[in-house]
Design a protein around this motif. Structure first.
Motif, PDB file in Angstrom:
ATOM      1  N   LYS A  37     -36.526  30.146  21.512  1.00 47.36           N
ATOM      2  CA  LYS A  37     -36.905  30.554  23.207  1.00 47.36           C
ATOM      3  C   LYS A  37     -36.549  29.619  24.241  1.00 47.36           C
ATOM      4  O   LYS A  37     -35.798  30.683  25.332  1.00 47.36           O
ATOM      5  CB  LYS A  37     -38.542  30.107  23.190  1.00 47.36           C
ATOM      6  N   HIS A  38     -36.644  28.190  24.014  1.00 45.56           N
ATOM      7  CA  HIS A  38     -35.956  27.648  25.399  1.00 45.56           C
ATOM      8  C   HIS A  38     -34.533  27.979  25.418  1.00 45.56           C
ATOM      9  O   HIS A  38     -34.033  28.065  25.955  1.00 45.56           O
ATOM     10  CB  HIS A  38     -36.166  25.988  24.513  1.00 45.56           C
ATOM     11  N   LEU A  39     -33.476  28.313  24.084  1.00 38.20           N
ATOM     12  CA  LEU A  39     -31.907  28.238  24.417  1.00 38.20           C
ATOM     13  C   LEU A  39     -32.396  30.068  24.988  1.00 38.20           C
ATOM     14  O   LEU A  39     -31.451  29.970  26.286  1.00 38.20           O
ATOM     15  CB  LEU A  39     -32.127  28.709  23.063  1.00 38.20           C
ATOM     16  N   SER A  43     -33.949  31.503  26.890  1.00 39.99           N
ATOM     17  CA  SER A  43     -34.424  31.236  28.754  1.00 39.99           C
ATOM     18  C   SER A  43     -33.609  30.571  29.388  1.00 39.99           C
ATOM     19  O   SER A  43     -33.350  30.977  30.696  1.00 39.99           O
ATOM     20  CB  SER A  43     -35.649  30.664  28.298  1.00 39.99           C
ATOM     21  N   LYS A  44     -33.214  29.571  28.444  1.00 40.17           N
ATOM     22  CA  LYS A  44     -31.753  29.036  29.313  1.00 40.17           C
ATOM     23  C   LYS A  44     -30.320  29.613  29.365  1.00 40.17           C
ATOM     24  O   LYS A  44     -29.610  29.441  30.359  1.00 40.17           O
ATOM     25  CB  LYS A  44     -31.080  27.735  28.620  1.00 40.17           C
ATOM     26  N   MET A  45     -30.281  30.447  28.637  1.00 37.43           N
ATOM     27  CA  MET A  45     -28.894  30.958  28.521  1.00 37.43           C
ATOM     28  C   MET A  45     -28.850  32.437  28.981  1.00 37.43           C
ATOM     29  O   MET A  45     -27.879  33.112  28.909  1.00 37.43           O
ATOM     30  CB  MET A  45     -28.182  31.319  27.380  1.00 37.43           C
ATOM     31  N   LEU A  46     -30.700  32.944  29.431  1.00 35.85           N
ATOM     32  CA  LEU A  46     -30.533  33.745  29.829  1.00 35.85           C
ATOM     33  C   LEU A  46     -30.301  35.018  29.007  1.00 35.85           C
ATOM     34  O   LEU A  46     -29.933  36.206  29.756  1.00 35.85           O
ATOM     35  CB  LEU A  46     -29.845  33.859  31.388  1.00 35.85           C
ATOM     36  N   GLU A 106     -35.094  19.255  24.191  1.00 34.67           N
ATOM     37  CA  GLU A 106     -33.964  19.260  24.917  1.00 34.67           C
ATOM     38  C   GLU A 106     -32.666  19.336  24.532  1.00 34.67           C
ATOM     39  O   GLU A 106     -31.379  20.171  24.792  1.00 34.67           O
ATOM     40  CB  GLU A 106     -34.363  18.695  26.256  1.00 34.67           C
ATOM     41  N   ASP A 107     -33.095  18.218  23.367  1.00 36.69           N
ATOM     42  CA  ASP A 107     -31.770  17.535  23.399  1.00 36.69           C
ATOM     43  C   ASP A 107     -30.424  18.418  21.970  1.00 36.69           C
ATOM     44  O   ASP A 107     -29.452  18.586  21.931  1.00 36.69           O
ATOM     45  CB  ASP A 107     -31.864  16.871  22.173  1.00 36.69           C
ATOM     46  N   VAL A 127     -31.008  22.078  22.118  1.00 38.78           N
ATOM     47  CA  VAL A 127     -30.710  22.992  23.068  1.00 38.78           C
ATOM     48  C   VAL A 127     -29.406  22.568  23.694  1.00 38.78           C
ATOM     49  O   VAL A 127     -28.420  23.461  23.078  1.00 38.78           O
ATOM     50  CB  VAL A 127     -31.586  23.827  24.334  1.00 38.78           C
ATOM     51  N   LEU A 128     -29.599  21.076  24.305  1.00 35.49           N
ATOM     52  CA  LEU A 128     -27.799  21.441  24.384  1.00 35.49           C
ATOM     53  C   LEU A 128     -26.986  20.874  23.640  1.00 35.49           C
ATOM     54  O   LEU A 128     -25.254  22.084  23.766  1.00 35.49           O
ATOM     55  CB  LEU A 128     -28.283  19.848  25.233  1.00 35.49           C
ATOM     56  N   GLU A 163     -26.136  24.895  22.611  1.00 33.75           N
ATOM     57  CA  GLU A 163     -24.965  25.183  23.775  1.00 33.75           C
ATOM     58  C   GLU A 163     -23.607  24.794  23.841  1.00 33.75           C
ATOM     59  O   GLU A 163     -22.562  25.427  23.965  1.00 33.75           O
ATOM     60  CB  GLU A 163     -25.669  25.109  24.908  1.00 33.75           C
TER      61      GLU A 163
END
Ligand code: S3P
Length: 172
Positions: free
Chosen positions: A18-20, A22-25, A161-162, A164-165, A168
């Motif tokens: 979910k976090h990934l 929303s960050k990557m649209l 966050e880490d 997800v980063l 990415e």
């Protein structure tokens, strides 16, 4: 682009997904939720009423459907998905698809599962004492399939966050 998140129950696939997304649209799809929506019932009831064999059949069918679409998405699988039918082959042979194994220690998994076992048919009847042995054996059997993922990420003690980063960074 299709990003597939793989890992044992409670490894954080849906949360990270979910976090990934929303960050990557990109849209986020949880395969279990997708199966529930298509079958109009819960995973627990599918296991209870139609049995695991039926569930694995549907899981394979819906995975194929999603992989064959031209859509871009972040997809989190169920903990058992990579280990049944030809699911891991479908994933690794699909172009523009990158798979990540979110690898957690047995202790991390057991501690999380103890808190949320009710809606997980495979562990809901285990006592807390039996959970450790069950999870250790199960992960040992399943890791052969999980390790076919393109990228393996150790997620112990890392923030959302880490992680997800890291995902990415591996996609660039
Ligand atoms: C399963 C994991 C579950 C769900 C089903 C079976 C498994 O998904 O697909 O209960 O075999 O490990 P989560 O990993 O999202 O809990």
């Amino acid at each position: 682009m299709k990003v597939i998140l793989i890992g044992y129950m409670a490894s954080g696939k849906s949360t990270i997904g979910k976090h990934l997304a929303s960050k990557m649209l990109l849209p986020f799809i949880d395969l279990d939720d997708y199966i529930e929506a298509q079958e109009k019932t819960t995973i627990s009831d599918i296991f209870k009423i139609k049995g695991e064999v039926y569930f694995r059949l549907k899981e394979n069918e819906y995975l194929q459907k999603l992989l064959n679409s031209s859509n871009k998405f972040i997809l989190s699988l169920g903990g058992g998905t990579p280990c049944y039918a030809n699911n891991m082959e479908l994933i690794t042979h699909n172009i523009n698809t990158t798979s990540f194994y979110l690898k957690a220690s047995i202790i991390t998994l057991v501690n999380r599962l103890k808190l949320e076992k009710e809606h997980r048919p495979l562990v809901k009847d285990l006592s807390d004492d039996d959970m450790m042995e069950f999870v250790a054996k199960h992960v040992f059997e399943r890791q052969y399939f999980y390790n076919k993922s393109n990228i393996k990420l150790d997620i112990n003690d890392k923030s959302i966050e880490d992680i997800v980063l890291e995902i990415e960074n591996n996609l660039n």
